[in-house]
Design a protein around this motif. Structure first.
Motif, PDB file in Angstrom:
ATOM      1  N   ASN A  60      36.554  36.030  45.665  1.00 28.54           N
ATOM      2  CA  ASN A  60      36.370  35.790  47.127  1.00 28.54           C
ATOM      3  C   ASN A  60      37.544  36.592  47.794  1.00 28.54           C
ATOM      4  O   ASN A  60      37.501  36.879  49.022  1.00 28.54           O
ATOM      5  CB  ASN A  60      36.295  34.464  47.631  1.00 28.54           C
ATOM      6  N   ASN A  61      38.721  36.603  46.990  1.00 28.07           N
ATOM      7  CA  ASN A  61      39.723  37.224  47.474  1.00 28.07           C
ATOM      8  C   ASN A  61      40.820  37.635  46.615  1.00 28.07           C
ATOM      9  O   ASN A  61      40.567  37.633  45.385  1.00 28.07           O
ATOM     10  CB  ASN A  61      40.509  36.122  48.467  1.00 28.07           C
ATOM     11  N   GLU A  62      41.971  38.205  46.804  1.00 27.44           N
ATOM     12  CA  GLU A  62      43.083  38.814  45.959  1.00 27.44           C
ATOM     13  C   GLU A  62      43.321  37.853  45.116  1.00 27.44           C
ATOM     14  O   GLU A  62      43.633  38.259  44.091  1.00 27.44           O
ATOM     15  CB  GLU A  62      44.132  39.426  46.969  1.00 27.44           C
ATOM     16  N   ASP A  63      43.851  36.700  45.493  1.00 29.46           N
ATOM     17  CA  ASP A  63      44.309  35.551  44.651  1.00 29.46           C
ATOM     18  C   ASP A  63      43.375  35.482  43.451  1.00 29.46           C
ATOM     19  O   ASP A  63      43.955  35.269  42.280  1.00 29.46           O
ATOM     20  CB  ASP A  63      44.720  34.363  45.358  1.00 29.46           C
ATOM     21  N   GLU A  64      42.165  35.066  43.762  1.00 29.11           N
ATOM     22  CA  GLU A  64      41.185  34.950  42.636  1.00 29.11           C
ATOM     23  C   GLU A  64      40.918  36.097  41.958  1.00 29.11           C
ATOM     24  O   GLU A  64      40.635  35.924  40.415  1.00 29.11           O
ATOM     25  CB  GLU A  64      39.727  34.673  43.407  1.00 29.11           C
ATOM     26  N   MET A  65      41.143  37.202  42.336  1.00 28.12           N
ATOM     27  CA  MET A  65      40.864  38.632  41.647  1.00 28.12           C
ATOM     28  C   MET A  65      42.127  38.612  40.628  1.00 28.12           C
ATOM     29  O   MET A  65      42.090  38.726  39.363  1.00 28.12           O
ATOM     30  CB  MET A  65      40.755  39.831  42.253  1.00 28.12           C
ATOM     31  N   THR A  66      43.393  38.314  41.059  1.00 29.28           N
ATOM     32  CA  THR A  66      44.422  38.203  40.176  1.00 29.28           C
ATOM     33  C   THR A  66      44.550  36.968  39.116  1.00 29.28           C
ATOM     34  O   THR A  66      44.723  37.599  38.110  1.00 29.28           O
ATOM     35  CB  THR A  66      45.749  37.978  41.179  1.00 29.28           C
ATOM     36  N   ASP A  67      43.841  35.827  39.472  1.00 27.26           N
ATOM     37  CA  ASP A  67      43.634  34.735  38.535  1.00 27.26           C
ATOM     38  C   ASP A  67      42.691  35.257  37.289  1.00 27.26           C
ATOM     39  O   ASP A  67      43.251  35.293  36.273  1.00 27.26           O
ATOM     40  CB  ASP A  67      43.230  33.826  39.178  1.00 27.26           C
ATOM     41  N   LYS A  68      41.689  36.191  37.748  1.00 28.43           N
ATOM     42  CA  LYS A  68      40.797  36.364  36.704  1.00 28.43           C
ATOM     43  C   LYS A  68      41.139  37.440  35.804  1.00 28.43           C
ATOM     44  O   LYS A  68      40.707  37.708  34.572  1.00 28.43           O
ATOM     45  CB  LYS A  68      39.262  36.590  37.297  1.00 28.43           C
ATOM     46  N   ILE A  69      41.681  38.515  36.354  1.00 32.72           N
ATOM     47  CA  ILE A  69      42.457  39.535  35.672  1.00 32.72           C
ATOM     48  C   ILE A  69      43.340  39.164  34.575  1.00 32.72           C
ATOM     49  O   ILE A  69      43.202  39.359  33.525  1.00 32.72           O
ATOM     50  CB  ILE A  69      43.105  40.643  36.717  1.00 32.72           C
ATOM     51  N   ASN A  70      44.165  38.036  35.111  1.00 31.24           N
ATOM     52  CA  ASN A  70      45.004  37.443  34.162  1.00 31.24           C
ATOM     53  C   ASN A  70      44.407  36.845  32.967  1.00 31.24           C
ATOM     54  O   ASN A  70      44.674  36.760  31.875  1.00 31.24           O
ATOM     55  CB  ASN A  70      46.092  36.529  34.736  1.00 31.24           C
ATOM     56  N   LEU A  71      43.294  35.974  33.559  1.00 31.67           N
ATOM     57  CA  LEU A  71      42.465  35.077  32.572  1.00 31.67           C
ATOM     58  C   LEU A  71      41.946  35.991  31.284  1.00 31.67           C
ATOM     59  O   LEU A  71      42.031  35.752  30.326  1.00 31.67           O
ATOM     60  CB  LEU A  71      41.601  34.512  33.269  1.00 31.67           C
ATOM     61  N   LEU A  72      41.226  37.257  31.910  1.00 37.15           N
ATOM     62  CA  LEU A  72      40.729  38.230  30.717  1.00 37.15           C
ATOM     63  C   LEU A  72      41.653  38.816  29.901  1.00 37.15           C
ATOM     64  O   LEU A  72      41.310  39.051  28.782  1.00 37.15           O
ATOM     65  CB  LEU A  72      39.828  39.039  31.742  1.00 37.15           C
ATOM     66  N   TYR A  73      42.848  39.205  30.363  1.00 36.41           N
ATOM     67  CA  TYR A  73      43.879  39.785  29.656  1.00 36.41           C
ATOM     68  C   TYR A  73      44.485  38.773  28.405  1.00 36.41           C
ATOM     69  O   TYR A  73      44.970  39.151  27.503  1.00 36.41           O
ATOM     70  CB  TYR A  73      44.818  40.429  30.319  1.00 36.41           C
ATOM     71  N   GLU A  74      44.459  37.670  29.061  1.00 32.34           N
ATOM     72  CA  GLU A  74      45.141  36.534  28.043  1.00 32.34           C
ATOM     73  C   GLU A  74      44.155  36.131  27.209  1.00 32.34           C
ATOM     74  O   GLU A  74      44.560  35.361  26.123  1.00 32.34           O
ATOM     75  CB  GLU A  74      45.622  35.519  28.916  1.00 32.34           C
ATOM     76  N   ASN A  75      42.767  36.205  27.372  1.00 31.30           N
ATOM     77  CA  ASN A  75      42.060  35.384  26.567  1.00 31.30           C
ATOM     78  C   ASN A  75      40.784  36.433  26.071  1.00 31.30           C
ATOM     79  O   ASN A  75      39.757  37.053  26.616  1.00 31.30           O
ATOM     80  CB  ASN A  75      41.187  34.396  27.498  1.00 31.30           C
ATOM     81  N   GLU A  76      41.268  36.943  24.966  1.00 33.08           N
ATOM     82  CA  GLU A  76      40.464  38.015  24.081  1.00 33.08           C
ATOM     83  C   GLU A  76      39.182  37.500  23.757  1.00 33.08           C
ATOM     84  O   GLU A  76      38.046  38.422  23.771  1.00 33.08           O
ATOM     85  CB  GLU A  76      41.216  38.420  22.708  1.00 33.08           C
ATOM     86  N   TYR A  77      39.150  36.096  23.545  1.00 30.81           N
ATOM     87  CA  TYR A  77      37.545  35.789  23.038  1.00 30.81           C
ATOM     88  C   TYR A  77      36.686  35.716  24.050  1.00 30.81           C
ATOM     89  O   TYR A  77      35.524  36.293  23.942  1.00 30.81           O
ATOM     90  CB  TYR A  77      37.812  34.186  22.586  1.00 30.81           C
ATOM     91  N   LEU A  78      37.123  35.272  25.427  1.00 34.48           N
ATOM     92  CA  LEU A  78      36.325  35.227  26.467  1.00 34.48           C
ATOM     93  C   LEU A  78      35.773  36.765  26.984  1.00 34.48           C
ATOM     94  O   LEU A  78      34.853  37.103  27.301  1.00 34.48           O
ATOM     95  CB  LEU A  78      37.204  34.753  27.684  1.00 34.48           C
ATOM     96  N   ARG A  79      36.860  37.805  26.752  1.00 32.65           N
ATOM     97  CA  ARG A  79      36.441  39.163  26.958  1.00 32.65           C
ATOM     98  C   ARG A  79      35.418  39.640  25.977  1.00 32.65           C
ATOM     99  O   ARG A  79      34.604  40.250  26.615  1.00 32.65           O
ATOM    100  CB  ARG A  79      37.790  40.051  26.869  1.00 32.65           C
ATOM    101  N   LYS A  80      35.582  39.345  24.917  1.00 30.60           N
ATOM    102  CA  LYS A  80      34.511  39.900  23.692  1.00 30.60           C
ATOM    103  C   LYS A  80      33.347  39.130  24.081  1.00 30.60           C
ATOM    104  O   LYS A  80      32.005  39.756  24.052  1.00 30.60           O
ATOM    105  CB  LYS A  80      35.018  39.642  22.553  1.00 30.60           C
TER     106      LYS A  80
END
Length: 109
Positions: A60-80
């Motif tokens: 919904n906003n920049e903060d959520e976008m930043t949080d989800k980008i960080n989550l995906l970069y930190e969590n390779e299993y979730l990305r895959k």
């Protein structure tokens, strides 16, 4: 060209759409077919065929976008996992129907 687009997707880890208006979902569909996790605002295709936390994340906003980008970069299993989900889902699209819809859209029908 399509080859250049495919090459860009092949070098990417995720697809980020920050727009709040979208006339059609081609970039999201292309990214999904390339197996990229998708981060997007709630527009167009994302509101109809996108499952939050399955195909990526709706934000919904920049903060959520930043949080989800960080989550995906930190969590390779979730990305895959999301990547596999998107490859699988994109194979279910009837591309002939999508192409016809695009032709109608761009011809003003």
């Amino acid at each position: 060209s399509m080859n250049e687009i495919n090459q860009i997707y092949s070098f990417s880890d995720l697809f980020v759409n920050t727009g709040f208006y979208e006339s059609y979902a081609i970039p999201i569909l292309e990214a999904m077919a390339a197996g990229l996790p998708i981060l997007t605002t709630k527009v167009g295709f994302a509101t109809e065929n996108f499952e939050n936390a399955i195909n990526g994340f709706l934000v919904n906003n920049e903060d959520e976008m930043t949080d989800k980008i960080n989550l995906l970069y930190e969590n390779e299993y979730l990305r895959k996992k999301i990547s596999i989900n998107n490859l699988t889902k994109s194979k279910k699209f009837d591309w002939k129907i999508i192409i016809n819809q695009l032709e109608d859209f761009y011809s003003g029908v």
